[in-house]
Write a protein that holds these residues in place. Structure first.
Motif, PDB file in Angstrom:
ATOM      1  N   THR A 141      43.255  32.063  30.494  1.00 62.33           N
ATOM      2  CA  THR A 141      42.301  33.113  29.814  1.00 62.33           C
ATOM      3  C   THR A 141      41.408  33.717  31.050  1.00 62.33           C
ATOM      4  OG1 THR A 141      42.336  32.174  27.613  1.00 62.33           O
ATOM      5  CG2 THR A 141      40.574  33.721  28.256  1.00 62.33           C
ATOM      6  N   SER A 142      40.892  32.829  31.780  1.00 66.31           N
ATOM      7  CA  SER A 142      39.733  33.004  32.736  1.00 66.31           C
ATOM      8  C   SER A 142      40.382  34.032  34.032  1.00 66.31           C
ATOM      9  CB  SER A 142      39.062  31.731  33.297  1.00 66.31           C
ATOM     10  OG  SER A 142      40.047  31.084  34.054  1.00 66.31           O
ATOM     11  N   PHE A 143      41.699  33.703  34.340  1.00 63.72           N
ATOM     12  CA  PHE A 143      42.181  34.300  35.398  1.00 63.72           C
ATOM     13  C   PHE A 143      42.576  35.901  34.800  1.00 63.72           C
ATOM     14  CE2 PHE A 143      46.341  36.402  37.083  1.00 63.72           C
ATOM     15  CZ  PHE A 143      45.980  36.468  38.271  1.00 63.72           C
ATOM     16  N   LYS A 144      42.609  36.308  33.639  1.00 70.15           N
ATOM     17  CA  LYS A 144      42.704  37.651  32.859  1.00 70.15           C
ATOM     18  C   LYS A 144      41.703  38.306  32.866  1.00 70.15           C
ATOM     19  CE  LYS A 144      46.535  35.777  30.182  1.00 70.15           C
ATOM     20  NZ  LYS A 144      47.013  35.126  28.822  1.00 70.15           N
ATOM     21  N   MET A 145      40.627  37.504  32.308  1.00 68.72           N
ATOM     22  CA  MET A 145      39.078  38.281  32.101  1.00 68.72           C
ATOM     23  C   MET A 145      38.535  38.483  33.541  1.00 68.72           C
ATOM     24  SD  MET A 145      39.953  38.241  28.954  1.00 68.72           S
ATOM     25  CE  MET A 145      38.567  39.346  28.725  1.00 68.72           C
TER      26      MET A 145
END
Length: 530
Positions: free
Chosen positions: A251-255
């Motif tokens: 998730t953190s990579f995308k956001m």
């Protein structure tokens, strides 16, 4: 003493992103939750109170009690730790690396900022309690960034081979560093205090975490500072659901990648990886990499299937370490925190993270730029006055202040702008004539205009250079005082160690910082030491 004030925005030492943040520009308002205004802290407290689980408070207090077992804990710190059980108690947090003997001066400024803001908020909102917290960056692995400090322009360095998280590094070898530092200190009560502080911190503790905790506690325990080590199995267990999501969904990579797209007009501080976690042991800190259907520990032969790594996470959460992207989320999961106080680089990367916090349903804290300070002696201020300098002169680049002061010293105008404007006006008339008579003449007119303007610029430079020679003695004195206050043309707080100033001022140094630093101010504080 100069009377002008230097705002952070006009100091020349902060990035465009930080300047726009401080000015609350519309372009960056989507990157933060609440700006650090007094009235916003109550709103932040009310929100955090409803979203932070009481059971997390119990785990936090138990973990802190264990971490403080071997320390001489002040009543103020004991009270603050126990108050964290209450849902009306919140933290104000800063973080810092485990720099040898605190590293640069701003280590002190960060901690004084959280202490003073906690006091200010308590006065404003007495129904709540506010606890100043120093988060030790024990899981970092950049030993070369922390293994030295500067004392009177001498680099005191600890050389050794290391691997793994810096907090777990043995203090072996620091006797030699102590011997070098001890000789530099000389004699006197303040020298003896510093000598004893180093000795007790580093020679009587076996690892860098314990040494740093002791050191920070000795300096700030009477102010109720709470020091936390995130490299803790109990605390890591609270973070397990978020680690699991990071492993499975990235998730953190995308956001963060989406946010960084919005920051294309700025310098991006950090970029996310697909998995923003390290796997750590005493002598190991390597990235977790997803390859095919397996998870591999980078630079090792260790691999896990999905079920194996989730089982490892459940049984050994302490082996999973967040990187710079996830560490702030970890902090806000385990602390009832309202505000993070950091330097310009830190605030810049926090501004990349709000969307990831929202995706993980964790309240994004208020972000506050730490206090910045210039320490000057009375003798140095007398020099500044004698040279008729203002603080903005000293904060300016050396070329800029040299040119400006040379123009002030000169008996005539060194700026040829008037002559250039007159010349340009004359050539504008010649161009009009050429347009009306022979257009082939225009190129020759333009070429002559460039030549004449270039000649004026060269004369201007030569005149400035000649005037600098004429006023060389005064300019050299300006260079000298600027180099004293801004070593290597950089901020004093980013290089000098507190011991240099403690040696001459003793505990009064810390008292002055606690008395004078105003956390919500956006101005450099100039403190004149006796």
């Amino acid at each position: 003493m100069p009377t002008d004030c230097i705002s952070y925005q006009n100091s020349g030492y902060f990035s465009k992103l930080i300047v726009d943040y401080l000015n609350q520009k519309p372009e960056v308002q989507s990157l933060y939750h609440r700006f650090p205004k007094p009235e916003h802290f109550k709103l932040q407290a009310e929100e955090k109170r409803t979203t932070f689980p009481l059971e997390n408070r119990a785990v936090l207090v138990n973990a802190l009690a264990k971490q403080y077992q071997k320390l001489d804990v002040s009543e103020a710190t004991k009270t603050n730790i126990q108050s964290l059980k209450n849902d009306k108690t919140f933290t104000i947090t800063t973080g810092h690396q485990l720099n040898l003997f605190t590293g640069p001066l701003y280590f002190l400024y960060k901690i004084v900022s959280v202490i003073n803001l906690s006091k200010q908020l308590k006065n404003a909102y007495p129904e709540y309690d506010f606890v100043p917290v120093y988060w030790m960056a024990t899981e970092d692995h950049d030993f070369e960034e922390i293994n030295y400090f500067h004392f009177r322009n001498k680099k005191i360095q600890w050389n050794r081979a290391t691997s793994g998280p810096v907090g777990r590094i043995s203090t072996e070898g620091l006797q030699e560093v102590f011997n070098v530092f001890s000789k530099e200190l000389g004699v006197g009560a303040n020298a003896d205090f510093l000598r004893g502080l180093f000795q007790k911190a580093y020679l009587e503790h076996t690892n860098l975490t314990d040494a740093t905790r002791f050191l920070a506690n000795e300096l700030f325990k009477e102010q109720g500072l709470v020091i936390i080590d995130g490299d803790d199995a109990e605390l890591k267990r609270l973070f397990v659901p978020f680690v699991k999501r990071e492993l499975l969904e990235q998730t953190s990579f995308k956001m963060v990648s989406e946010t960084n797209e919005k920051l294309k007009d700025y310098t991006v501080q950090v970029n996310p990886r697909e998995i923003n976690l390290f796997y750590i042991e005493d002598n190991l800190r390597e990235r977790i990499v997803f390859e095919g259907s397996n998870y591999r520990i980078n630079n090792t032969n260790t691999t896990f299937s999905e079920s194996e790594i989730l089982n490892e996470l459940e049984n050994h959460p302490e082996k999973f370490s967040p990187n710079v992207i996830l560490r702030p989320l970890y902090q806000e999961v385990i602390l009832p925190n309202l505000c993070y106080i950091g330097g310009g680089g830190e605030i810049a990367y926090w501004l990349e993270l709000k969307a990831n916090f929202e995706a993980n349903a964790i309240t994004f804290p208020i972000l506050l730029l730490r206090n910045s300070v210039l320490l000057a002696t009375e003798k140095q201020v007398q020099k500044v006055d004698k040279l008729n300098l203002q603080w903005h002169d000293l904060f300016s680049g050396q070329t800029e202040v040299t040119n400006r002061k040379t123009a002030e010293f000169s008996n005539f105008n060194l700026d040829f702008s008037e002559q250039k404007a007159f010349l340009k006006n004359q050539f504008d008339k010649l161009n009009q004539i050429a347009m009306q008579t022979d257009k082939s003449f225009i190129g020759a007119v333009k070429a002559q205009e460039r030549k004449q303007l270039k000649g004026l610029e060269n004369l201007e430079k030569r005149l400035l250079k000649a005037e600098k020679r004429n006023h060389q003695e005064q300019l050299l004195r300006i260079y000298e005082i600027q180099n004293e206050l801004f070593p290597n043309q950089s901020l004093q707080e980013r290089k000098a160690n507190f011991s240099e100033f403690y040696l001459d001022n003793g505990k009064r140094l810390l008292e002055r910082l606690l008395e004078e630093l105003i956390p919500l101010s956006q101005e450099f504080k100039i403190i004149v030491l006796e």
